[in-house]
Structures are given as C-alpha cells and as structure tokens.
Write an enzyme that holds these catalytic residues in place. Structure first.
Site, PDB file in Angstrom:
ATOM      1  N   ASP A   1      -4.245  22.157   8.478  1.00 18.03           N
ATOM      2  CA  ASP A   1      -4.775  21.281   7.431  1.00 18.03           C
ATOM      3  C   ASP A   1      -5.379  22.073   6.265  1.00 18.03           C
ATOM      4  OD1 ASP A   1      -5.519  18.824   6.194  1.00 18.03           O
ATOM      5  OD2 ASP A   1      -5.513  17.931   8.183  1.00 18.03           O
TER       6      ASP A   1
ATOM      7  N   GLU B   1      -1.036   1.202  -4.996  1.00 17.43           N
ATOM      8  CA  GLU B   1      -1.108   2.502  -5.676  1.00 17.43           C
ATOM      9  C   GLU B   1       0.071   2.703  -6.630  1.00 17.43           C
ATOM     10  OE1 GLU B   1      -1.801   2.005  -2.488  1.00 17.43           O
ATOM     11  OE2 GLU B   1      -3.761   2.916  -2.107  1.00 17.43           O
TER      12      GLU B   1
ATOM     13  N   ASN C   1       0.862  -1.180   0.000  1.00 15.44           N
ATOM     14  CA  ASN C   1       0.000   0.000   0.000  1.00 15.44           C
ATOM     15  C   ASN C   1       0.897   1.228   0.000  1.00 15.44           C
ATOM     16  OD1 ASN C   1      -2.924   0.974   0.470  1.00 15.44           O
ATOM     17  ND2 ASN C   1      -1.715   2.194   1.896  1.00 15.44           N
TER      18      ASN C   1
HETATM   19 MN    MN Z   1      -4.540   1.933  -0.459  1.00 13.78          MN
END
Ligand code: MN
Length: 422
Positions: A252, A203, A140
């Site tokens: 953020d 990804e 991942n």
């Molecule tokens: Mn993922």
C-alpha cells in the site's frame, strides 16, 4: 475527453518515455514503472506480446494532475471543492469507442501486471468501479484493487465505504450487484473517482464538471450502468452475494504490505476495448498511487480548515508522510489560537491524518527545510503542541494499535502575533 487526448498533450510536452522491447508482465514491467516513478509517463509497447500498450505514471507528478483538472496550483482546492458540490450530469451516447473490440468474457487478453515478489497474483490497479444503488438508482464510482483469480473472476478489495454500502444492500436483498470496471480514462475522471463526495453524488458527474461538461457516457451491454464512452477498456460483471476469495497481501501507500482478507468476487460477463487499447497500470506504493489517494484528501482538509480560519493558502499531504499520514497547512493567521483550531479541523477533514504542522501564509509547504525552520523558530513544545490520545487513525500506519487507534499530534508553527519578546 479521453486518456488519449491527455497523453497526446503529454507527448507534445516531451513527458512520455517509450519502451519498445518485449517486457514480462511479472515484475519486469513494474520495475520499469518504478525506474521512472515520479517523472515521465511510461509507455510499455510490448508486454507479453498481448498487443496492448501498458501506460503508467500518468498522475505521477502534481503538475500533471493540475493540468488534467485544468487548474493552477493556487486554484486547485477551490475548483475541486466547487466541482464536488456542483456536479453536472454528462451526456449519454450510443456509439462508444469502448465497444470497438469485443473480447468475450475472458480477461486473458489483458496485460495485467504482477508488481512485487510477494503479490498473490496479477492485479488491476487503475480500475474505476461503477455500481448503482439498487433502490435509488444513483451511481457510485470508486477505485479498487482487483486481484485476477482466473480468466473470468477477480477478487475486489472493498473498504467499508460507498461501494461496500451498495454491496451490503444487495447482499441483504440476496441479489447480484452489477458492476462495470473501466481502465484507461482521462485522469480528471480517475481523480474524481478518488474523491469522496457524499453517497448519492455520482463521481462521474463531478468529473464532468471538472472537464467543463465534456465527459461522454455510454450504456453498458450486460449490466445496467453508465460508463465513460471514451474509456480504453470495459469489464462488465456481477458480484454474487456471499462469494468471497482471499485477497492480498498487497503493497500500500506506506510501502508496507497490507494483510490478506476474504473479499467479494466479481464474475466477468463481458470485456470490450477500443482498438489498440492503452492499459493503465498504477505502481502500488509509487507516486501515482500516493498522489491519487492523497490529493483529494488535501481538498477535504482545505475545506475543513477553511471553516475555522478565513484564508487557507495550501495543504500538502507530504511525500515523507506517504502522502497520507502527515500534512502541512499554510494559513493566514488572524487571531492567536488560529493555528490550533486549524490543526483540529485538519484532523476532521482527513480521519487518517496523524501529524499536522500549521505554518504561516509565506511558508512554502513543499519545502521541508522551510517547514522545519518554522518549527525551529516558532514552536515551544509546552505551548504549541496539541495531542489527541486514543483517536482512530489509519489502518495503514504500522505503529498504530491493532484496532487502528493512534495518538494525533498537531504542531502550531505559526508566528505569535504579538511578540513575546520586546
Ligand atoms: Mn461515492
């Protein structure tokens, strides 16, 4: 395909600003990134005399992200959606530029920036974190902010998503989770790591598809993971079960501070880089941060709305909505009621979405005046709004309840198919 290749292209197009004087990594570098926010790529040649060039603003405008992905505005949604569904395994090479310079196990050579006054310390903000499922072996890749605690430790912010699931599994088995952090990658790779394919889809394979099969991976040295061979910088490490530190507060996408929490610690095992490495720094709350978070969600919204209306022209998470909370979706309406169905679908495509305006095909989603005109001419408040009370919204919305409960509003600003006036 490397960040260097992409920046060469930006340079040729006159999109790069170079700052050659000495700059402090505390606040000063960030203020320069802020000065050029939403414009050119910024290269800071001398941050604290550490010998690495700091680069920011790479993904600060939509057009550069389109270019990195090899798409046009009109093909963006379809191409990314297809890449997420049909990833391609990248080639693995032994001789990787990212191993050219061995920096031992210390972070001290890196020009890690402190962005704002209230930050608890220097943050790595463009770090793609690669980890692996300890049972099934799939990788991942996701982007996380990393607070540098000392020369060999960082705190990592993990929201309960994919990396957290891998981490939790390791904690339950009482084993270390190996991680590799990569900084300075081609923007298509960074973009793919910001996407949200189902757990189990690597990804990096999505990135390879977006790059037409030209992504090269290499094996790490201290951990059993594959990372982009042409990355600028690689940090290998482990997360030990139960080790945490206070992380935050951090600014953020909403431009407000997120709270401080106990978060896992990464212990650094090895740092390596390319000769003359470029260190990518993303300004928190800036355009690059907001676009990298928001643009992949536009694709999720596009996919969801495409399930209920045949033609979705464009989706925008608008800058006024922090590229996160507000969307405008342009559809080709075929039946009365399509606008409301589209609004409902948009909320399922992006659970943090709070307000969505559905407009007709010919409205420019990038023009707030055109969108407002569609609201002015087409909306009756008692007929064209849908309101969903008590839904889960974004934890970043300062007006939502403490538990993140919010009221979602959809505005159907499409024209009526049969005029109500004759
Ligand atoms: Mn993922």
């Amino acid at each position: 395909m490397s960040l260097r290749d992409f920046l060469k292209d930006c340079e040729a197009k006159g999109e790069v600003v170079n700052v050659s004087g000495k700059v402090s990594s505390r606040l000063e570098a960030a203020s320069l990134l802020a000065k050029y926010d939403g414009g050119p790529v910024v290269m800071l040649q001398d941050v604290e005399g550490k010998g690495l060039t700091v680069v920011g603003g790479i993904c600060g405008i939509r057009e550069r992200i389109y270019r990195a992905l090899g798409v046009r505005e009109a093909s963006y949604f379809r191409v990314v959606s297809e890449a997420l569904r049909n990833p391609i395994e990248p080639v693995v090479v032994d001789d990787a530029p990212v191993n050219e310079v061995d920096l031992g196990s210390s972070l001290e050579k890196l020009p890690v920036l402190t962005y704002y006054e209230k930050d608890p310390g220097p943050y790595i903000t463009a770090g793609m974190v690669v980890a692996k499922d300890i049972d099934e072996g799939f990788q991942n890749a996701s982007v996380h902010r990393l607070l540098v605690l000392d020369r060999e430790r960082m705190a990592i912010r993990m929201v309960p998503r994919h990396l957290y699931a891998l981490y939790k599994k390791a904690v339950e088995r009482e084993v270390d989770l190996q991680v590799a952090i990569v900084v300075g990658i081609h923007p298509a790779v960074l973009f793919a790591a910001c996407c949200n394919p189902p757990l189990g889809v690597d990804e990096l394979w999505v990135a390879n598809r977006l790059l037409g099969g030209r992504l090269r991976l290499t094996r790490c040295n201290k951990v059993d993971l594959l990372v982009p061979a042409d990355a600028e910088l690689l940090i290998e490490g482990v997360i030990k079960p139960g080790e945490t530190a206070l992380e935050g507060p951090f600014l953020d996408v909403t431009g407000t501070y997120d709270e401080a929490r106990q978060q896992p610690i990464i212990r650094v095992l090895r740092v390596s880089m390319r000769r003359g490495a470029l260190y990518h720094a993303i300004l928190p709350g800036g355009c690059e941060h907001r676009l990298l978070m928001g643009m992949p969600r536009e694709v999720s919204i596009w996919e969801a709305v495409s399930n209920v209306v045949p033609e979705v022209k464009a989706v925008r998470l608008t800058p006024g909505g922090c590229n996160w909370l507000h969307a405008v979706v342009a559809i080709r309406k075929q039946w009365e009621g399509d606008g409301k169905n589209a609004a409902l679908a948009a909320f399922t495509g992006h659970p943090s979405l709070k307000h969505v305006v559905i407009v007709d095909w010919d409205v420019n989603v990038d023009d707030p005046i055109e969108v407002e005109r569609a609201i002015a001419l087409n909306v009756q408040g008692d007929e064209d709004l849908i309101m969903i009370k008590g839904a889960r919204g974004s934890s970043l919305d300062p007006s939502s309840s403490k538990q993140g409960i919010t009221c979602k509003v959809g505005v159907d600003a499409t024209k009526k198919l049969r005029s109500t006036k004759s």
